[in-house]
Write a protein that holds these residues in place. Structure first.
Motif, PDB file in Angstrom:
ATOM      1  N   ASP A  30      33.669-118.662  -2.355  1.00  0.00           N
ATOM      2  CA  ASP A  30      32.545-118.470  -1.437  1.00  0.00           C
ATOM      3  C   ASP A  30      31.418-117.791  -2.206  1.00  0.00           C
ATOM      4  N   VAL A  31      30.292-118.497  -2.383  1.00  0.00           N
ATOM      5  CA  VAL A  31      29.214-117.990  -3.239  1.00  0.00           C
ATOM      6  C   VAL A  31      28.027-117.445  -2.432  1.00  0.00           C
ATOM      7  N   ARG A  32      28.225-117.202  -1.140  1.00  0.00           N
ATOM      8  CA  ARG A  32      27.153-116.559  -0.364  1.00  0.00           C
ATOM      9  C   ARG A  32      27.014-115.104  -0.799  1.00  0.00           C
ATOM     10  N   GLU A  33      25.877-114.511  -0.483  1.00  0.00           N
ATOM     11  CA  GLU A  33      25.684-113.109  -0.824  1.00  0.00           C
ATOM     12  C   GLU A  33      26.546-112.234   0.082  1.00  0.00           C
ATOM     13  N   LYS A  34      26.744-111.007  -0.328  1.00  0.00           N
ATOM     14  CA  LYS A  34      27.695-110.112   0.326  1.00  0.00           C
ATOM     15  C   LYS A  34      27.428-109.951   1.818  1.00  0.00           C
ATOM     16  N   GLU A  35      26.156-109.858   2.184  1.00  0.00           N
ATOM     17  CA  GLU A  35      25.822-109.619   3.586  1.00  0.00           C
ATOM     18  C   GLU A  35      26.298-110.775   4.468  1.00  0.00           C
ATOM     19  N   HIS A  36      26.171-112.008   3.961  1.00  0.00           N
ATOM     20  CA  HIS A  36      26.651-113.165   4.704  1.00  0.00           C
ATOM     21  C   HIS A  36      28.178-113.188   4.738  1.00  0.00           C
ATOM     22  N   PHE A  37      28.796-112.914   3.591  1.00  0.00           N
ATOM     23  CA  PHE A  37      30.257-112.960   3.493  1.00  0.00           C
ATOM     24  C   PHE A  37      30.912-111.927   4.401  1.00  0.00           C
ATOM     25  N   ASP A  38      30.299-110.749   4.506  1.00  0.00           N
ATOM     26  CA  ASP A  38      30.870-109.686   5.319  1.00  0.00           C
ATOM     27  C   ASP A  38      30.863-110.017   6.811  1.00  0.00           C
ATOM     28  N   ILE A  39      29.952-110.884   7.229  1.00  0.00           N
ATOM     29  CA  ILE A  39      29.873-111.238   8.651  1.00  0.00           C
ATOM     30  C   ILE A  39      31.033-112.147   9.046  1.00  0.00           C
ATOM     31  N   ALA A  40      31.322-113.144   8.231  1.00  0.00           N
ATOM     32  CA  ALA A  40      32.419-114.068   8.519  1.00  0.00           C
ATOM     33  C   ALA A  40      32.725-114.894   7.273  1.00  0.00           C
ATOM     34  N   SER A  41      33.993-115.280   7.109  1.00  0.00           N
ATOM     35  CA  SER A  41      34.387-116.094   5.959  1.00  0.00           C
ATOM     36  C   SER A  41      35.606-116.925   6.318  1.00  0.00           C
ATOM     37  N   ILE A  42      35.883-117.924   5.495  1.00  0.00           N
ATOM     38  CA  ILE A  42      37.063-118.773   5.676  1.00  0.00           C
ATOM     39  C   ILE A  42      38.274-118.037   5.102  1.00  0.00           C
ATOM     40  N   PRO A  43      39.386-118.047   5.802  1.00  0.00           N
ATOM     41  CA  PRO A  43      40.574-117.330   5.309  1.00  0.00           C
ATOM     42  C   PRO A  43      40.950-117.741   3.883  1.00  0.00           C
ATOM     43  N   GLY A  44      41.228-116.748   3.058  1.00  0.00           N
ATOM     44  CA  GLY A  44      41.669-117.000   1.700  1.00  0.00           C
ATOM     45  C   GLY A  44      40.558-117.175   0.683  1.00  0.00           C
ATOM     46  N   ALA A  45      39.289-117.110   1.123  1.00  0.00           N
ATOM     47  CA  ALA A  45      38.172-117.339   0.203  1.00  0.00           C
ATOM     48  C   ALA A  45      38.010-116.175  -0.769  1.00  0.00           C
ATOM     49  N   ILE A  46      37.664-116.502  -2.013  1.00  0.00           N
ATOM     50  CA  ILE A  46      37.336-115.506  -3.025  1.00  0.00           C
ATOM     51  C   ILE A  46      35.819-115.401  -3.096  1.00  0.00           C
ATOM     52  N   HIS A  47      35.303-114.179  -3.031  1.00  0.00           N
ATOM     53  CA  HIS A  47      33.856-113.989  -2.963  1.00  0.00           C
ATOM     54  C   HIS A  47      33.269-113.763  -4.348  1.00  0.00           C
ATOM     55  N   VAL A  48      32.367-114.664  -4.771  1.00  0.00           N
ATOM     56  CA  VAL A  48      31.594-114.510  -5.997  1.00  0.00           C
ATOM     57  C   VAL A  48      30.148-114.839  -5.651  1.00  0.00           C
ATOM     58  N   PRO A  49      29.290-113.848  -5.392  1.00  0.00           N
ATOM     59  CA  PRO A  49      27.908-114.125  -4.975  1.00  0.00           C
ATOM     60  C   PRO A  49      27.182-115.038  -5.958  1.00  0.00           C
ATOM     61  N   PHE A  50      26.369-115.933  -5.402  1.00  0.00           N
ATOM     62  CA  PHE A  50      25.624-116.893  -6.222  1.00  0.00           C
ATOM     63  C   PHE A  50      24.740-116.188  -7.245  1.00  0.00           C
ATOM     64  N   SER A  51      24.086-115.092  -6.825  1.00  0.00           N
ATOM     65  CA  SER A  51      23.203-114.379  -7.753  1.00  0.00           C
ATOM     66  C   SER A  51      23.989-113.806  -8.926  1.00  0.00           C
ATOM     67  N   ALA A  52      25.189-113.256  -8.649  1.00  0.00           N
ATOM     68  CA  ALA A  52      26.020-112.716  -9.731  1.00  0.00           C
ATOM     69  C   ALA A  52      26.534-113.835 -10.622  1.00  0.00           C
ATOM     70  N   PHE A  53      26.882-114.961 -10.021  1.00  0.00           N
ATOM     71  CA  PHE A  53      27.372-116.116 -10.797  1.00  0.00           C
ATOM     72  C   PHE A  53      26.285-116.616 -11.742  1.00  0.00           C
ATOM     73  N   GLN A  54      25.066-116.734 -11.214  1.00  0.00           N
ATOM     74  CA  GLN A  54      23.945-117.192 -12.050  1.00  0.00           C
ATOM     75  C   GLN A  54      23.698-116.242 -13.217  1.00  0.00           C
ATOM     76  N   ALA A  55      23.683-114.961 -12.931  1.00  0.00           N
ATOM     77  CA  ALA A  55      23.405-113.979 -13.981  1.00  0.00           C
ATOM     78  C   ALA A  55      24.472-114.005 -15.067  1.00  0.00           C
ATOM     79  N   LYS A  56      25.715-114.212 -14.686  1.00  0.00           N
ATOM     80  CA  LYS A  56      26.821-114.148 -15.648  1.00  0.00           C
ATOM     81  C   LYS A  56      26.923-115.400 -16.487  1.00  0.00           C
ATOM     82  N   TYR A  57      26.680-116.560 -15.890  1.00  0.00           N
ATOM     83  CA  TYR A  57      26.925-117.822 -16.596  1.00  0.00           C
ATOM     84  C   TYR A  57      25.654-118.603 -16.911  1.00  0.00           C
ATOM     85  N   ARG A  58      24.515-117.919 -16.874  1.00  0.00           N
ATOM     86  CA  ARG A  58      23.246-118.615 -17.099  1.00  0.00           C
ATOM     87  C   ARG A  58      23.202-119.328 -18.450  1.00  0.00           C
ATOM     88  N   SER A  59      23.680-118.674 -19.500  1.00  0.00           N
ATOM     89  CA  SER A  59      23.569-119.230 -20.851  1.00  0.00           C
ATOM     90  C   SER A  59      24.867-119.828 -21.373  1.00  0.00           C
TER      91      SER A  59
END
Length: 490
Positions: A388-417
């Motif tokens: 689940d790549v939504r930001e934390k505020e969205h993820f905290d409201i509701a999520s699909i059972p078993g989802a692993i949270h990796v925010p899109f912004s953090a994913f972009q920053a880590k794997y940009r290059s």
């Protein structure tokens, strides 16, 4: 001429003025009907609402320029040196256009109608939604589903019936922009997208209309008065900068965040809308809106006002330059014309880099929300991974059972290059996950998830196609629609 004759003559002149103003009112109504019927595809479902506006004069025989109730209604601003009776008369004879009946347009309309502008025009093609109500204060629960222009006009009319209201129930386009904007003295850009901002600025330059532009996102806002003083492109005596002077290039398409994605604090957008109304009132009271008898000293140097609700100094002003010498819209080199604008040869959507929804995965690389729910029901998710790549505020409201949270912004920053030749660090991946376990990605509406899935493939996570890496089509919006209607969606 004796005193009695002078009095009689004065009374006759007052009656003549009253008749003439009534004829002028009728002519304006006829002209409005002709303009409305001759513009193809435009939906002005309240071309000119009843209300005093510019058409109402004091009672015959009155020696005062305003009606008695208007002195009571506007008395607190009439006694201000910056307004006075002349400023109030300018407001009463002015027409202001608000483009966008949302978070900015609602407070702007309230204070402009409260101040007594003659005519208030409202442009918007949307209807009221429940998600609007926390910040778009002129709308109400009882008007959910109603056109926003009708809702805002009704709110403003309840506040001040002395104003004439015009509702343009459509979005502004290159084809209808001239016909709508040309009727007004001052324009307020209360929209929320770059495509609209460039279009509105261009037509205001071509029609010589001052433009008050604002935006707000999360807890920040910005405001700037453009094309002030209004001058034709390339005018020798100059003029205020346009939106293209300040922002000659649009922001990258993937950096444009809407209120739905980034969120917005209601009072922040309210502050910016109120400031827009304030700037418009200042322009009109000084005579700049109509360009008649305007005092050049009132032409403030252009500046960009920045607002941050979380800063220790909420307001900051940045001095701006005047018109750019080679500006596409307002310089002497400009070839922009109203005919070109109306022809559609300027593609604002393409210019801003926004066209169709993101589509970077093939159909077979995507799965529907209902199909993924079947995987959960069959217990197959124990050998697969949901990211689940939504930001934390969205993820905290509701999520699909078993989802692993990796925010899109953090994913972009880590794997940009990261490229396919490098071995990426997948610290979010559980150690016990089998190397062939499918990876599904979900986001809010199915855009960011595609980008993440494509990046994972480019990094070689799919083992040359041996491992399924894809996304849930339509994201959490589709999950709510197809699987769990009770799940909160923001």
């Amino acid at each position: 001429m004796n005193a009695d004759a002078a009095t009689h003559k004065a009374e006759e002149l007052r009656r003549q003025i009253s008749r003439t103003e009534k004829e002028l009112q009728d002519l304006r109504a006829q002209l409005q009907e002709l303009e409305s019927s001759s513009t193809n595809g435009r939906h002005d479902h309240i071309p000119e609402e009843s209300g005093s506006g510019t058409a109402t004069a004091p009672a015959p025989g009155s020696k005062w320029p305003l009606k008695e109730e208007e002195y009571a209604r506007y008395g607190r601003q009439l006694i201000l040196p910056s307004i006075g009776i002349n400023g109030q008369l300018r407001l009463k004879s002015s027409s202001v256009l608000i483009i966008g009946a949302g978070g900015l347009g609602c407070p702007a309309a309230a204070y402009l109608s409260g101040a007594g502008v003659g005519t208030l025009g409202i442009v918007d093609g949307d209807t009221v939604e429940v998600s609007n109500l926390h910040r778009q204060i002129a709308h109400s629960t009882s008007r959910v589903g109603a056109p926003k222009v009708d809702s805002l006009a009704q709110y403003s009319r309840d506040l001040n019936p002395e104003v004439a209201y015009r509702c343009h129930g459509e979005h502004l386009t290159p084809q209808n922009a001239e016909a709508i904007v040309s009727r007004y003295d001052v324009v307020l850009d209360c929209t929320d997208h770059p495509t609209s901002r460039y279009l509105i600025s261009d037509v205001c330059v071509l029609l010589r209309k001052p433009l008050v532009s604002a935006s707000a996102l999360r807890t920040d806002g910005q405001l700037i008065v453009l094309n002030n003083p209004p001058a034709p492109p390339g005018a020798a005596d100059g003029g205020g900068p346009c939106y293209r002077c300040v922002f000659p290039r649009p922001p990258p398409a993937d950096s444009v965040v809407s209120c739905g994605e980034g969120g917005i604090l209601g009072p922040v957008v309210g502050v910016m809308g109120v400031l827009q109304a304030l700037e418009a009132i200042k322009l009109i009271a000084a005579g700049i809106g109509k360009g008649d008898n305007a005092d050049p000293k009132q032409w403030n140097a252009p500046s960009l006002l920045l607002f941050s609700a979380t800063s220790s100094e909420p307001f900051r002003s940045i001095r701006m330059r005047s018109r750019k010498p080679k500006c596409f819209a307002c310089s002497a080199e400009s070839t922009l014309t109203l005919k070109e604008l109306k022809s559609g040869s300027l593609d604002y959507v393409q210019f801003c880099g926004v066209s169709t929804p993101i589509s970077v995965l093939r159909p077979e690389e995507r799965i529907s929300a209902a199909d993924y729910n079947d995987i959960l029901a069959q217990g197959l998710n124990t050998t697969s991974l949901l990211l689940d790549v939504r930001e934390k505020e969205h993820f905290d409201i509701a999520s699909i059972p078993g989802a692993i949270h990796v925010p899109f912004s953090a994913f972009q920053a880590k794997y940009r290059s990261t490229t396919g030749g490098e071995k990426p660090s997948l610290d979010w991946l559980p150690e016990e996950t089998p190397s062939e376990a499918p990876i599904y990605v979900v986001c809010r509406v199915g855009n960011d998830s595609q980008l993440v899935a494509r990046k994972l493939k480019d990094m070689g996570i799919d083992s040359d196609g041996k491992r399924f890496v894809g996304d849930i089509k339509g994201g959490m919006r589709a999950w709510k629609r197809e699987v769990d209607g009770t799940m909160p969606f923001t």
